[in-house]
Design an enzyme around this catalytic site. Structure first.
Site, PDB file in Angstrom:
ATOM      1  N   TRP A 103      46.868  24.698 -29.659  1.00 38.87           N
ATOM      2  CA  TRP A 103      47.840  23.909 -28.892  1.00 38.87           C
ATOM      3  C   TRP A 103      48.218  22.625 -29.616  1.00 38.87           C
ATOM      4  O   TRP A 103      49.396  22.280 -29.690  1.00 38.87           O
ATOM      5  CB  TRP A 103      47.318  23.614 -27.481  1.00 38.87           C
ATOM      6  CG  TRP A 103      47.337  24.837 -26.616  1.00 38.87           C
ATOM      7  CD1 TRP A 103      46.272  25.438 -26.011  1.00 38.87           C
ATOM      8  CD2 TRP A 103      48.484  25.643 -26.272  1.00 38.87           C
ATOM      9  NE1 TRP A 103      46.675  26.555 -25.322  1.00 38.87           N
ATOM     10  CE2 TRP A 103      48.023  26.702 -25.458  1.00 38.87           C
ATOM     11  CE3 TRP A 103      49.844  25.577 -26.572  1.00 38.87           C
ATOM     12  CZ2 TRP A 103      48.877  27.680 -24.941  1.00 38.87           C
ATOM     13  CZ3 TRP A 103      50.697  26.553 -26.064  1.00 38.87           C
ATOM     14  CH2 TRP A 103      50.217  27.583 -25.256  1.00 38.87           C
ATOM     15  N   ASP A 187      47.574  15.586 -24.550  1.00 42.54           N
ATOM     16  CA  ASP A 187      47.855  16.829 -23.816  1.00 42.54           C
ATOM     17  C   ASP A 187      46.555  17.226 -23.128  1.00 42.54           C
ATOM     18  O   ASP A 187      45.618  17.699 -23.772  1.00 42.54           O
ATOM     19  CB  ASP A 187      48.318  17.919 -24.789  1.00 42.54           C
ATOM     20  CG  ASP A 187      48.489  19.279 -24.102  1.00 42.54           C
ATOM     21  OD1 ASP A 187      48.257  19.380 -22.886  1.00 42.54           O
ATOM     22  OD2 ASP A 187      48.861  20.251 -24.807  1.00 42.54           O
ATOM     23  N   LYS A 211      47.234  25.290 -15.150  1.00 41.95           N
ATOM     24  CA  LYS A 211      45.852  25.512 -15.553  1.00 41.95           C
ATOM     25  C   LYS A 211      44.910  25.052 -14.446  1.00 41.95           C
ATOM     26  O   LYS A 211      44.061  25.787 -14.010  1.00 41.95           O
ATOM     27  CB  LYS A 211      45.528  24.755 -16.853  1.00 41.95           C
ATOM     28  CG  LYS A 211      46.487  25.052 -18.007  1.00 41.95           C
ATOM     29  CD  LYS A 211      46.382  26.471 -18.516  1.00 41.95           C
ATOM     30  CE  LYS A 211      47.543  26.937 -19.388  1.00 41.95           C
ATOM     31  NZ  LYS A 211      47.875  26.115 -20.523  1.00 41.95           N
TER      32      LYS A 211
HETATM   33  C1  LIG Z   1      48.855  26.193 -21.624  1.00 49.19           C
HETATM   34  C2  LIG Z   1      48.862  25.030 -22.515  1.00 49.19           C
HETATM   35  C3  LIG Z   1      50.048  24.556 -23.106  1.00 49.19           C
HETATM   36  C4  LIG Z   1      51.381  25.245 -22.898  1.00 49.19           C
HETATM   37  O1  LIG Z   1      51.787  25.158 -21.578  1.00 49.19           O
HETATM   38  P1  LIG Z   1      53.195  25.741 -21.129  1.00 49.19           P
HETATM   39  O2  LIG Z   1      53.251  25.411 -19.684  1.00 49.19           O
HETATM   40  O3  LIG Z   1      53.186  27.214 -21.395  1.00 49.19           O
HETATM   41  O4  LIG Z   1      54.243  25.054 -21.907  1.00 49.19           O
HETATM   42  C5  LIG Z   1      49.986  23.448 -23.918  1.00 49.19           C
HETATM   43  N1  LIG Z   1      48.824  22.806 -24.127  1.00 49.19           N
HETATM   44  C6  LIG Z   1      47.663  23.238 -23.574  1.00 49.19           C
HETATM   45  C7  LIG Z   1      46.408  22.479 -23.852  1.00 49.19           C
HETATM   46  C8  LIG Z   1      47.657  24.342 -22.746  1.00 49.19           C
HETATM   47  O5  LIG Z   1      46.505  24.768 -22.188  1.00 49.19           O
END
Ligand SMILES: *Cc1c(COP(=O)(O)O)cnc(C)c1O
Length: 375
Positions: A103, A187, A211
């Site tokens: 990511w 993030d 998540k």
């Molecule tokens: C799932 C995830 C993403 C991507 O999320 P989207 O909603 O598909 O854009 C980015 N960073 C992390 C850490 C994630 O777990």
């Protein structure tokens, strides 16, 4: 009883939240409409939005000089929205990135479209860490190795790598690292609301809701106010934090139903005792699974001990030819979505807030039984 759901995302939601949403589906609080059918500018939805923001502020003790924004496009869109809003601040058009997995690597790649973007540290190549040979993306790069530029517009890191299963245990103090003016951007998608956030360290935190905070469709952005108002001319109006903040996340029609469900999750979390209580539960859950993995000669986890995620726990069978059998039997035993990410293989148990200790115990019992039969 419903099966236990270990999906990495979209992932398990608290049953009480789903039941409340079902009960309110056709008529929210006697107003005669579903939340999906309301004007986002009407008094009912405005109340839903306001309560969601207030509950989130309370849960995470968000300081007054931070905005809470509900956006769209997921964390993936924020990978572009962040540089578009921040990289022009100060004029150097530089940003530094810590690469700790798939990511953060994606974030780095996207940001390169907007300026001079540099890798401050990476765990992307195998290395000896504390005398142990570690495969790529199985540890979090130590702060002592970060090469930071003091004129960078921000430093970006992913505090929990959902695919690799590494988590950065406590966020860095940029001043202590010799870059006091550089805002830290995180993030936090896959461990958002699983633990406290220290806003004296983080200037911007973003998280896709699906998540740990709600359904897919809404992205939470918590951003210090002085970082707002520096967007590049190329930044779409709908993604300029100035517009999103000034409109109360209603510059365009927001994902109303996703915000409503996230709001119910926030209320559920408050009922559980808040983030401190859920963090304690998460520690116990992760401990139960790691202890079992470490004590077993049949399964293994390859993550460096100091970087193990509490949320996403990849594990492997020593005999990989049993993978399909393991997954099929797990599914039949009411343990769903345990297949590892295709880039990692094996299994992955995502044990987010809505997955109780009981689910982890059920998984461990199943794993013991499987080991007994095939080990
Ligand atoms: C799932 C995830 C993403 C991507 O999320 P989207 O909603 O598909 O854009 C980015 N960073 C992390 C850490 C994630 O777990």
């Amino acid at each position: 009883m419903r099966p236990w759901n270990f999906s990495a995302g979209p992932s398990a939601l608290p049953l009480e939240v789903l039941q409340q949403a079902a009960a309110e589906m056709t008529d929210w609080h006697g107003c005669g409409m579903s939340v999906m059918e309301m004007s986002h500018r009407g008094k009912q939805f405005t109340q839903i939005r306001d309560e969601a923001v207030a509950d989130l502020r309370e849960l995470l003790a968000i300081p007054d000089d931070y905005e809470v924004l509900f956006m769209q496009g997921g964390a993936t869109a924020e990978n572009a929205i962040v540089p578009m809003n921040l990289i022009g601040r100060g004029g150097a058009h530089k940003a530094d990135y810590i690469l700790s997995g798939i990511w953060s690597s994606k974030s780095y790649k996207e940001a390169q479209r907007y300026g001079d973007v540099s890798i401050a540290a990476t765990s992307g190549e195998a290395a000896d860490i504390d005398g142990v040979r570690q495969e790529p993306w199985t540890w979090f790069p130590a702060t002592t190795e970060w090469r930071l530029r003091s004129d960078a517009a921000y430093l970006h890191l992913c505090s929990n790598e959902t695919i690799g299963g590494v988590e950065f245990p406590s966020w860095p103090d940029m001043a202590a690292l010799g870059a006091p003016g550089v805002p830290l951007v995180v993030d936090a998608s896959s461990h958002f609301l699983s633990r406290a956030i220290d806003f004296s360290k983080a200037a911007l935190v973003y998280a896709g809701a699906q998540k740990n905070a709600g359904p897919a469709g809404v992205t939470v952005v918590i951003v210090r106010k002085d970082l707002i108002g520096h967007a590049l001319p190329v930044c779409p109006s709908a993604f300029d934090y100035v517009n999103v903040a000034a409109s109360g996340s209603m510059f365009n029609t927001p994902p109303t139903y996703a915000i409503y469900i996230a709001g119910l999750v926030f209320k559920w979390l408050k009922k559980q005792g808040g983030v401190a209580a859920i963090e304690a539960a998460n520690i116990a859950k992760a401990q139960a699974l790691y202890d079992y993995l470490d004590g077993s000669g049949f399964y293994l986890n390859r993550i460096h001990a100091g970087s193990r995620s509490r949320m996403n726990i990849p594990f492997f069978l020593h005999d990989e030819s049993l993978n399909a059998e393991f997954l099929a039997q797990a599914d039949k035993s009411g343990l769903m979505q345990l297949k590892g990410h295709k880039s990692v293989g094996g299994m992955r148990a995502s044990i987010y807030n809505a997955v109780p200790l009981q689910a982890v115990q059920a998984l461990v019992s199943f794993m013991q039984e499987f080991e007994r039969r095939y080990g």
